[in-house]
Design a protein around this motif. Structure first.
Motif, PDB file in Angstrom:
ATOM      1  N   GLU A 124     -11.973  16.186 -29.035  1.00 25.49           N
ATOM      2  CA  GLU A 124     -11.901  16.789 -30.552  1.00 25.49           C
ATOM      3  C   GLU A 124     -11.629  18.240 -30.229  1.00 25.49           C
ATOM      4  N   THR A 125     -12.553  18.924 -29.939  1.00 22.39           N
ATOM      5  CA  THR A 125     -12.516  20.455 -29.808  1.00 22.39           C
ATOM      6  C   THR A 125     -11.331  20.922 -29.181  1.00 22.39           C
ATOM      7  N   ASN A 126     -10.870  20.183 -28.102  1.00 21.00           N
ATOM      8  CA  ASN A 126      -9.810  20.472 -27.263  1.00 21.00           C
ATOM      9  C   ASN A 126      -8.501  20.324 -28.177  1.00 21.00           C
ATOM     10  N   ASP A 127      -8.469  19.414 -28.942  1.00 22.33           N
ATOM     11  CA  ASP A 127      -7.334  19.263 -29.762  1.00 22.33           C
ATOM     12  C   ASP A 127      -7.111  20.200 -30.657  1.00 22.33           C
ATOM     13  N   LYS A 128      -8.148  20.855 -31.282  1.00 16.71           N
ATOM     14  CA  LYS A 128      -8.053  21.828 -32.368  1.00 16.71           C
ATOM     15  C   LYS A 128      -7.638  22.976 -31.491  1.00 16.71           C
ATOM     16  N   GLU A 129      -8.032  23.467 -30.355  1.00 20.30           N
ATOM     17  CA  GLU A 129      -7.615  24.335 -29.585  1.00 20.30           C
ATOM     18  C   GLU A 129      -6.326  24.485 -29.278  1.00 20.30           C
ATOM     19  N   LYS A 130      -5.786  23.276 -28.707  1.00 19.81           N
ATOM     20  CA  LYS A 130      -4.449  23.216 -28.292  1.00 19.81           C
ATOM     21  C   LYS A 130      -3.533  23.286 -29.690  1.00 19.81           C
ATOM     22  N   THR A 131      -4.005  22.677 -30.674  1.00 22.86           N
ATOM     23  CA  THR A 131      -3.077  22.694 -31.875  1.00 22.86           C
ATOM     24  C   THR A 131      -3.076  24.098 -32.366  1.00 22.86           C
ATOM     25  N   GLN A 132      -4.216  24.989 -32.358  1.00 20.99           N
ATOM     26  CA  GLN A 132      -4.043  26.258 -32.580  1.00 20.99           C
ATOM     27  C   GLN A 132      -3.154  27.067 -31.794  1.00 20.99           C
ATOM     28  N   ALA A 133      -3.429  26.759 -30.540  1.00 22.73           N
ATOM     29  CA  ALA A 133      -2.447  27.549 -29.337  1.00 22.73           C
ATOM     30  C   ALA A 133      -0.931  27.363 -29.732  1.00 22.73           C
ATOM     31  N   ILE A 134      -0.560  25.906 -29.885  1.00 24.97           N
ATOM     32  CA  ILE A 134       0.919  25.536 -30.147  1.00 24.97           C
ATOM     33  C   ILE A 134       1.340  26.144 -31.460  1.00 24.97           C
ATOM     34  N   ALA A 135       0.327  26.417 -32.469  1.00 22.88           N
ATOM     35  CA  ALA A 135       0.733  27.133 -33.719  1.00 22.88           C
ATOM     36  C   ALA A 135       1.012  28.420 -33.321  1.00 22.88           C
ATOM     37  N   ASP A 136       0.017  29.100 -32.574  1.00 32.69           N
ATOM     38  CA  ASP A 136       0.312  30.613 -32.269  1.00 32.69           C
ATOM     39  C   ASP A 136       1.491  30.784 -31.278  1.00 32.69           C
ATOM     40  N   ALA A 137       1.832  29.729 -30.538  1.00 29.92           N
ATOM     41  CA  ALA A 137       2.962  30.028 -29.679  1.00 29.92           C
ATOM     42  C   ALA A 137       4.184  29.884 -30.599  1.00 29.92           C
ATOM     43  N   GLN A 138       4.153  28.981 -31.465  1.00 24.79           N
ATOM     44  CA  GLN A 138       5.556  28.862 -32.453  1.00 24.79           C
ATOM     45  C   GLN A 138       5.618  30.252 -33.326  1.00 24.79           C
ATOM     46  N   ILE A 139       4.617  30.630 -33.660  1.00 27.35           N
ATOM     47  CA  ILE A 139       4.822  32.032 -34.456  1.00 27.35           C
ATOM     48  C   ILE A 139       5.430  33.035 -33.463  1.00 27.35           C
ATOM     49  N   ARG A 140       4.660  33.001 -32.207  1.00 26.33           N
ATOM     50  CA  ARG A 140       5.158  34.097 -31.124  1.00 26.33           C
ATOM     51  C   ARG A 140       6.703  33.899 -30.967  1.00 26.33           C
ATOM     52  N   LEU A 141       7.054  32.570 -30.797  1.00 31.87           N
ATOM     53  CA  LEU A 141       8.418  32.277 -30.591  1.00 31.87           C
ATOM     54  C   LEU A 141       9.350  32.724 -31.594  1.00 31.87           C
ATOM     55  N   GLU A 142       8.912  32.415 -32.820  1.00 30.07           N
ATOM     56  CA  GLU A 142       9.707  33.185 -34.044  1.00 30.07           C
ATOM     57  C   GLU A 142       9.885  34.626 -34.117  1.00 30.07           C
ATOM     58  N   ASP A 143       8.607  35.091 -33.817  1.00 28.27           N
ATOM     59  CA  ASP A 143       8.663  36.550 -33.851  1.00 28.27           C
ATOM     60  C   ASP A 143       9.586  37.174 -32.624  1.00 28.27           C
ATOM     61  N   LEU A 144       9.617  36.712 -31.485  1.00 27.10           N
ATOM     62  CA  LEU A 144      10.365  36.915 -30.452  1.00 27.10           C
ATOM     63  C   LEU A 144      11.924  36.536 -30.577  1.00 27.10           C
ATOM     64  N   GLY A 145      12.105  35.690 -31.365  1.00 30.52           N
ATOM     65  CA  GLY A 145      13.625  35.475 -31.755  1.00 30.52           C
ATOM     66  C   GLY A 145      14.100  36.481 -32.971  1.00 30.52           C
ATOM     67  N   ASN A 146      13.344  36.693 -33.773  1.00 34.43           N
ATOM     68  CA  ASN A 146      13.676  37.782 -34.645  1.00 34.43           C
ATOM     69  C   ASN A 146      13.750  39.154 -33.854  1.00 34.43           C
ATOM     70  N   LYS A 147      13.013  39.407 -33.101  1.00 31.89           N
ATOM     71  CA  LYS A 147      13.147  40.814 -32.223  1.00 31.89           C
ATOM     72  C   LYS A 147      14.320  40.676 -31.515  1.00 31.89           C
ATOM     73  N   ILE A 148      14.863  39.603 -30.858  1.00 32.89           N
ATOM     74  CA  ILE A 148      15.909  39.327 -30.094  1.00 32.89           C
ATOM     75  C   ILE A 148      17.307  39.595 -30.859  1.00 32.89           C
ATOM     76  N   GLU A 149      17.255  39.079 -32.068  1.00 27.59           N
ATOM     77  CA  GLU A 149      18.356  39.362 -32.951  1.00 27.59           C
ATOM     78  C   GLU A 149      18.505  40.581 -33.414  1.00 27.59           C
ATOM     79  N   GLU A 150      17.406  41.258 -33.878  1.00 28.32           N
ATOM     80  CA  GLU A 150      17.394  42.800 -34.218  1.00 28.32           C
ATOM     81  C   GLU A 150      17.667  43.600 -32.915  1.00 28.32           C
ATOM     82  N   LEU A 151      17.509  43.447 -31.754  1.00 27.06           N
ATOM     83  CA  LEU A 151      17.783  44.256 -30.845  1.00 27.06           C
ATOM     84  C   LEU A 151      19.415  44.054 -30.372  1.00 27.06           C
ATOM     85  N   THR A 152      19.837  42.759 -30.621  1.00 26.02           N
ATOM     86  CA  THR A 152      21.160  42.173 -30.434  1.00 26.02           C
ATOM     87  C   THR A 152      21.882  42.990 -31.355  1.00 26.02           C
TER      88      THR A 152
END
Length: 120
Positions: free
Chosen positions: A1-29
């Motif tokens: 159960e605690t492992n699921d919370k950590e995985k869910t949080q890691a996935i959420a963090d990764a999605q935010i990071r992906l979105e930030d990186l996508g925005n940065k790529i568009e800006e730099l392009t």
């Protein structure tokens, strides 16, 4: 159960990071496209400036050649006049120069000054 919370949080963090990186790529392009356009404009401007410089250099070289030819002619004329004055003075015993010596020296100084002024 605690492992699921950590995985869910890691996935959420990764999605935010992906979105930030996508925005940065568009800006730099967009920045890259703008900078490439500026580079092309600068290259065009440099080519135009080089062309103008080449034309101006050619004009200056032509003017210098014309000036040097004119200066040579004038110097030869002055030398010929000096020689003529010397020859005529010998044949006429100096009677041709009725001006006082100070006036003749003044004229000579003026001619020399003008030659030097136009030589540079």
């Amino acid at each position: 159960e605690t492992n699921d919370k950590e995985k869910t949080q890691a996935i959420a963090d990764a999605q935010i990071r992906l979105e930030d990186l996508g925005n940065k790529i568009e800006e730099l392009t967009a920045s890259s496209a703008r900078l490439n356009t500026e580079i092309k404009n600068h290259e065009k401007e440099i080519a135009q400036n080089q062309d103008a410089l080449d034309k101006a250099t050619a004009i200056r070289e032509k003017q210098l050649a014309e000036f040097n030819a004119e200066e040579k002619d004038l110097l030869e004329s002055v030398s010929a006049l000096k020689a003529a004055i010397t020859v005529l003075s010998k044949h006429h015993g100096g009677a041709m120069l009725q001006l006082p010596r100070s006036h003749v020296l003044g004229v000579a100084a003026t001619v020399a000054h003008e030659l030097q002024r136009h030589a540079s």
